[in-house]
Design a protein around this motif. Structure first.
Motif, PDB file in Angstrom:
ATOM      1  N   THR A 195       1.330  16.476   8.672  1.00 16.58           N
ATOM      2  CA  THR A 195       1.410  15.807   7.115  1.00 16.58           C
ATOM      3  C   THR A 195       1.626  14.079   7.906  1.00 16.58           C
ATOM      4  O   THR A 195       2.224  13.853   8.820  1.00 16.58           O
ATOM      5  CB  THR A 195       2.804  16.003   6.566  1.00 16.58           C
ATOM      6  N   LEU A 196       0.583  13.418   7.164  1.00 19.65           N
ATOM      7  CA  LEU A 196       0.524  12.132   7.440  1.00 19.65           C
ATOM      8  C   LEU A 196       0.975  11.298   6.195  1.00 19.65           C
ATOM      9  O   LEU A 196       0.228  11.468   5.251  1.00 19.65           O
ATOM     10  CB  LEU A 196      -0.634  11.570   8.215  1.00 19.65           C
ATOM     11  N   ALA A 197       1.864  10.413   6.234  1.00 15.99           N
ATOM     12  CA  ALA A 197       2.459   9.623   5.045  1.00 15.99           C
ATOM     13  C   ALA A 197       1.945   8.299   5.286  1.00 15.99           C
ATOM     14  O   ALA A 197       1.869   7.698   6.347  1.00 15.99           O
ATOM     15  CB  ALA A 197       3.871   9.911   5.029  1.00 15.99           C
ATOM     16  N   ILE A 198       1.607   7.589   4.095  1.00 15.59           N
ATOM     17  CA  ILE A 198       0.894   6.318   3.919  1.00 15.59           C
ATOM     18  C   ILE A 198       1.909   5.543   2.850  1.00 15.59           C
ATOM     19  O   ILE A 198       2.091   6.040   1.777  1.00 15.59           O
ATOM     20  CB  ILE A 198      -0.521   6.138   3.856  1.00 15.59           C
ATOM     21  N   THR A 289       8.428  17.630   6.863  1.00 18.18           N
ATOM     22  CA  THR A 289       8.632  16.441   7.366  1.00 18.18           C
ATOM     23  C   THR A 289       7.358  15.878   7.924  1.00 18.18           C
ATOM     24  O   THR A 289       6.806  16.704   8.808  1.00 18.18           O
ATOM     25  CB  THR A 289       9.637  16.664   8.690  1.00 18.18           C
ATOM     26  N   PRO A 290       6.876  14.555   7.714  1.00 16.95           N
ATOM     27  CA  PRO A 290       5.660  14.250   8.497  1.00 16.95           C
ATOM     28  C   PRO A 290       5.802  14.123   9.857  1.00 16.95           C
ATOM     29  O   PRO A 290       6.819  13.676  10.303  1.00 16.95           O
ATOM     30  CB  PRO A 290       5.209  12.917   7.630  1.00 16.95           C
ATOM     31  N   ALA A 291       4.544  14.230  10.414  1.00 16.36           N
ATOM     32  CA  ALA A 291       4.374  13.805  11.831  1.00 16.36           C
ATOM     33  C   ALA A 291       4.473  12.525  12.208  1.00 16.36           C
ATOM     34  O   ALA A 291       4.985  11.890  13.176  1.00 16.36           O
ATOM     35  CB  ALA A 291       3.001  14.347  12.515  1.00 16.36           C
ATOM     36  N   ALA A 292       3.769  11.645  11.127  1.00 21.01           N
ATOM     37  CA  ALA A 292       3.668  10.282  11.475  1.00 21.01           C
ATOM     38  C   ALA A 292       3.696   9.675   9.835  1.00 21.01           C
ATOM     39  O   ALA A 292       3.266  10.095   9.111  1.00 21.01           O
ATOM     40  CB  ALA A 292       2.209  10.137  12.093  1.00 21.01           C
ATOM     41  N   VAL A 293       3.948   8.211   9.875  1.00 19.57           N
ATOM     42  CA  VAL A 293       3.991   7.299   8.536  1.00 19.57           C
ATOM     43  C   VAL A 293       3.384   6.211   9.278  1.00 19.57           C
ATOM     44  O   VAL A 293       3.531   5.608  10.276  1.00 19.57           O
ATOM     45  CB  VAL A 293       5.683   7.101   8.279  1.00 19.57           C
ATOM     46  N   SER A 294       2.393   5.774   8.187  1.00 23.11           N
ATOM     47  CA  SER A 294       1.514   4.529   8.571  1.00 23.11           C
ATOM     48  C   SER A 294       2.118   3.493   7.523  1.00 23.11           C
ATOM     49  O   SER A 294       1.983   3.673   6.407  1.00 23.11           O
ATOM     50  CB  SER A 294       0.127   4.751   8.347  1.00 23.11           C
ATOM     51  N   ILE A 295       2.221   2.276   7.996  1.00 21.21           N
ATOM     52  CA  ILE A 295       2.566   1.012   7.145  1.00 21.21           C
ATOM     53  C   ILE A 295       1.913  -0.220   7.563  1.00 21.21           C
ATOM     54  O   ILE A 295       1.947  -0.492   8.824  1.00 21.21           O
ATOM     55  CB  ILE A 295       4.365   1.008   7.254  1.00 21.21           C
ATOM     56  N   SER A 296       1.175  -0.389   6.687  1.00 21.94           N
ATOM     57  CA  SER A 296       0.407  -1.977   7.031  1.00 21.94           C
ATOM     58  C   SER A 296       0.975  -3.074   6.230  1.00 21.94           C
ATOM     59  O   SER A 296       0.252  -3.814   5.906  1.00 21.94           O
ATOM     60  CB  SER A 296      -0.897  -1.583   6.363  1.00 21.94           C
ATOM     61  N   LEU A 322      14.313  12.728  13.007  1.00 19.18           N
ATOM     62  CA  LEU A 322      13.625  13.870  12.569  1.00 19.18           C
ATOM     63  C   LEU A 322      12.328  14.338  13.289  1.00 19.18           C
ATOM     64  O   LEU A 322      11.734  15.078  12.862  1.00 19.18           O
ATOM     65  CB  LEU A 322      13.373  13.800  10.940  1.00 19.18           C
ATOM     66  N   GLY A 323      11.990  13.436  14.147  1.00 21.22           N
ATOM     67  CA  GLY A 323      10.653  13.776  14.727  1.00 21.22           C
ATOM     68  C   GLY A 323       9.551  12.925  14.365  1.00 21.22           C
ATOM     69  O   GLY A 323       8.410  13.285  14.555  1.00 21.22           O
ATOM     70  N   VAL A 324       9.520  12.169  13.326  1.00 23.71           N
ATOM     71  CA  VAL A 324       8.727  11.276  12.769  1.00 23.71           C
ATOM     72  C   VAL A 324       8.293  10.004  13.400  1.00 23.71           C
ATOM     73  O   VAL A 324       9.225   9.126  13.815  1.00 23.71           O
ATOM     74  CB  VAL A 324       9.208  10.850  11.345  1.00 23.71           C
ATOM     75  N   THR A 325       7.064   9.857  13.477  1.00 24.22           N
ATOM     76  CA  THR A 325       6.695   8.332  14.664  1.00 24.22           C
ATOM     77  C   THR A 325       6.185   7.574  13.345  1.00 24.22           C
ATOM     78  O   THR A 325       5.174   7.814  12.647  1.00 24.22           O
ATOM     79  CB  THR A 325       5.586   8.934  15.541  1.00 24.22           C
ATOM     80  N   LEU A 465       6.824  14.122  17.828  1.00 21.84           N
ATOM     81  CA  LEU A 465       7.307  13.366  18.911  1.00 21.84           C
ATOM     82  C   LEU A 465       8.216  12.282  18.587  1.00 21.84           C
ATOM     83  O   LEU A 465       8.963  11.648  19.513  1.00 21.84           O
ATOM     84  CB  LEU A 465       5.866  12.415  19.524  1.00 21.84           C
ATOM     85  N   GLY A 466       8.469  11.853  17.435  1.00 21.25           N
ATOM     86  CA  GLY A 466       9.512  10.879  17.017  1.00 21.25           C
ATOM     87  C   GLY A 466       9.079   9.386  17.675  1.00 21.25           C
ATOM     88  O   GLY A 466       8.108   8.936  17.636  1.00 21.25           O
ATOM     89  N   LEU A 467      10.308   8.937  18.182  1.00 23.73           N
ATOM     90  CA  LEU A 467      10.099   7.563  18.479  1.00 23.73           C
ATOM     91  C   LEU A 467       9.121   7.603  19.922  1.00 23.73           C
ATOM     92  O   LEU A 467       9.621   8.290  20.839  1.00 23.73           O
ATOM     93  CB  LEU A 467      11.572   7.032  18.829  1.00 23.73           C
ATOM     94  N   LEU A 468       7.994   7.060  19.818  1.00 18.91           N
ATOM     95  CA  LEU A 468       7.108   7.239  20.935  1.00 18.91           C
ATOM     96  C   LEU A 468       7.780   6.439  22.291  1.00 18.91           C
ATOM     97  O   LEU A 468       7.193   6.554  23.488  1.00 18.91           O
ATOM     98  CB  LEU A 468       5.577   7.019  20.519  1.00 18.91           C
ATOM     99  N   GLN A 469       8.284   5.289  21.946  1.00 24.44           N
ATOM    100  CA  GLN A 469       8.188   4.202  23.010  1.00 24.44           C
ATOM    101  C   GLN A 469       8.940   4.587  24.238  1.00 24.44           C
ATOM    102  O   GLN A 469       8.318   4.362  25.470  1.00 24.44           O
ATOM    103  CB  GLN A 469       8.985   3.126  22.572  1.00 24.44           C
ATOM    104  N   PRO A 470      10.210   5.504  24.260  1.00 23.89           N
ATOM    105  CA  PRO A 470      10.602   6.005  25.395  1.00 23.89           C
ATOM    106  C   PRO A 470       9.780   6.951  26.344  1.00 23.89           C
ATOM    107  O   PRO A 470       9.838   6.968  27.424  1.00 23.89           O
ATOM    108  CB  PRO A 470      11.690   6.633  24.974  1.00 23.89           C
ATOM    109  N   LEU A 471       8.552   7.346  25.849  1.00 28.09           N
ATOM    110  CA  LEU A 471       7.512   8.338  26.418  1.00 28.09           C
ATOM    111  C   LEU A 471       6.462   7.405  27.031  1.00 28.09           C
ATOM    112  O   LEU A 471       5.506   7.680  27.778  1.00 28.09           O
ATOM    113  CB  LEU A 471       6.880   9.195  25.834  1.00 28.09           C
TER     114      LEU A 471
END
Length: 556
Positions: A195-198, A289-296, A322-325, A465-471
């Motif tokens: 699921t991708l939320a915008i 729970t979405p995998a990703a959220v996009s905010i523009s 929650l694992g949301v990027t 993946l949640g917060l990607l930056q540490p990866l």
């Protein structure tokens, strides 16, 4: 009647809009609905926010949501003062109450509140709205439980980070599938099962436009896209391709063309700090729970109250747990972010350490082969990628050692952006808006691109993946970018210049999606193949030590 002054609400001080034109007092009979943000029952451990492990929404609510006693207190007190409770969400720590301005003043007192007209930061047109200055005072019963009150002031909070291509100028443009080739999105993935939320703060879309666009790209069946309303917001297409419809359709079409198997939910909310915060927390706490959220959308850090910024930032930390990027556009006004004081600024929410900040480039590539002739920092025709150093958020542990410079205050804070992709409208995205084909750019397009890539990575890996930056940051150092990226080393955005390694223009660089997937596989397999007790959200001690060693996490 008790004449004792109500306690001040920390962080509620709000500056007046420069040039706002007063148009009248707010009448006591004016109906207003506000959002109360409640304190956490316990702070989320930083390892849970920054690490690979995640928890369920039920666990988050039970451990780090609002205390039921606080919720009961707020509900009881509101009802005692004749106010209506329209929503109580302990997981999101959100209670919405409604009443007249006169009734609300019994529990929340602004220093000043009036009707004004001021320019909309998105369109520039005059907008009539409630406008307050100074701090808020709240009833003594709430002074420990309530940490934010949003909605009395309903000024436009954010602008969309979209730039349209000038028709008079020659341009190179790309379809999103072209960019999947250029940026080597992992083959055999399309975001299926995700699921991708915008988040949108205006405008709307029609299914007719989506059907025509995706059919033109031979994407069948068309991606699943549904609209959801928050705080009275709704999918309201304007029928004008130059309206906020452009932002909405850009986001949906880029995300849908790059992750056609993902289910999209587009959350529409009013363009206020209240609407923006409520949209985020609604999306993050949704089921599934979405995998990703996009905010523009976003605005200068300084345009937010501390309470509003903190509420949004805590919503982003919920997402990470929650694992949301959450992928956020870094802005389209260069290093100044549209401020007029001549100094560098960063855009929020991109400047949050819990958001994946997305900067922009100018791209010259062969879409058929993916061969890149050149890719530089986007900075042209009075616009350019946002980026810089936060004046609000400190330097995160995972960003230490990559060469983030001191900011305008002399302090080295969180560096923006983290990642990038093409954003120059002169080398922009082919989209379809209100029956018209357009070429659009801006970092608005980069956020859904990275959200779509995230969905495809999650599909391939089999876990969020949640917060990607540490990866992403391990392996990066001054002069060297991290694995999975193509470095952008030419150009600048005003105060900052591109250079080998991380920089405050394009971050670590643009994605090599296939290489990034291989890197993530090597970095996360140990944890996700380890046997874990049912319901245990914490990693085994051996993994914790291994992860800290690999990612240079300090002991806490």
């Amino acid at each position: 009647m008790d004449s004792t002054p109500k306690p001040l609400l920390p962080g509620s001080d709000r500056a007046l809009v420069v040039g706002a034109r007063p148009v009248g007092a707010v009448d006591d009979a004016e109906p207003i609905e506000i959002t109360l943000v409640l304190r956490r029952r316990a702070e989320i451990p930083i390892d849970l926010v920054e690490g690979l492990e995640t928890i369920t929404p039920e666990e988050l609510a039970d451990r780090y949501g609002a205390d039921p006693a606080d919720v009961d207190l707020v509900l009881r007190t509101a009802e005692q003062h004749g106010l209506r409770v329209t929503e109580a969400n302990p997981a999101a720590r959100r209670v919405r109450i409604a009443g007249t301005y006169g009734e609300l003043r019994a529990v929340v007192e602004p220093q000043s509140l009036e009707w004004v007209e001021s320019p909309d930061p998105h369109t520039g047109a005059p907008v009539r709205h409630r406008h307050r200055g100074g701090s808020l005072r709240i009833i003594a019963d709430w002074q420990h439980a309530v940490v934010g009150v949003l909605g009395l002031d309903d000024r436009p909070q954010a602008r969309s980070h979209l730039r349209r291509h000038a028709k008079s100028a020659a341009a190179t443009s790309y379809t999103p599938p072209d960019l999947a080739t250029v940026y080597r999105f992992p083959q055999g993935t399309d975001g299926t099962g995700q699921t991708l939320a915008i988040l949108e703060l205006g405008g709307g879309f029609t299914q007719r436009d989506l059907d025509q666009y995706f059919a033109g790209l031979s994407i069948t069946p068309a991606p699943s896209v549904v609209a959801a309303g928050v705080d009275g917001g709704a999918n309201t297409p304007q029928g004008d391709p130059n309206s906020a419809d452009g932002e909405v359709l850009l986001d949906i079409e880029v995300a849908g063309a790059l992750a056609s198997g993902a289910h999209q939910i587009v959350y529409f909310a009013p363009n206020t700090d209240q609407g923006f915060v409520d949209a985020l927390t609604t999306a993050v706490h949704a089921t599934p729970t979405p995998a990703a959220v996009s905010i523009s959308w976003g605005s200068n850090e300084d345009s937010w109250t501390a309470q509003g910024r903190n509420a949004f930032n805590q919503g982003l930390s919920d997402a990470a747990a929650l694992g949301v990027t959450v992928c956020v556009a870094a802005g389209d006004n260069g290093s100044g972010d549209g401020a007029t004081d001549g100094t560098a600024h960063t855009d929020f929410p991109a400047s949050s350490p819990y958001a994946l900040a997305c900067g922009g480039t100018r791209l010259d590539a062969d879409p058929t082969t993916g061969t890149v002739a050149s890719e530089t920092v986007w900075n042209s025709n009075g616009a350019g990628t946002g980026g810089g150093v936060s004046d609000v958020f400190p330097l995160p542990a995972w960003q230490k050692g990559v060469g983030v410079p001191p900011g305008s205050t002399g302090v080295t804070g969180r560096g923006v952006p983290d990642v990038a992709a093409v954003a120059d409208p002169a080398t922009g995205y082919q989209v379809f808006v209100d029956g018209q084909r357009q070429v659009i750019g801006g970092t608005s397009a980069v956020a859904p691109l990275w959200a779509a890539l995230t969905c495809r990575l999650v599909q391939a890996l089999g876990h969020r993946l949640g917060l990607l930056q540490p990866l992403l940051y391990p392996g990066a150092a001054p002069g060297t970018t991290g694995p999975g990226f193509r470095d952008i080393t030419k150009g600048g955005n005003g105060a900052y210049k591109a250079a080998p390694g991380w920089d405050a223009c394009t971050g670590l660089g643009v994605p090599d999606g296939t290489a990034l997937l291989n890197h993530l596989k090597s970095g996360t397999t140990t944890f996700f193949l380890a046997e874990r007790p049912p319901g245990n959200c914490r990693p085994a001690p051996a993994f914790t030590a291994q992860r800290r060693a690999r990612f240079d996490f300090p002991e806490r």
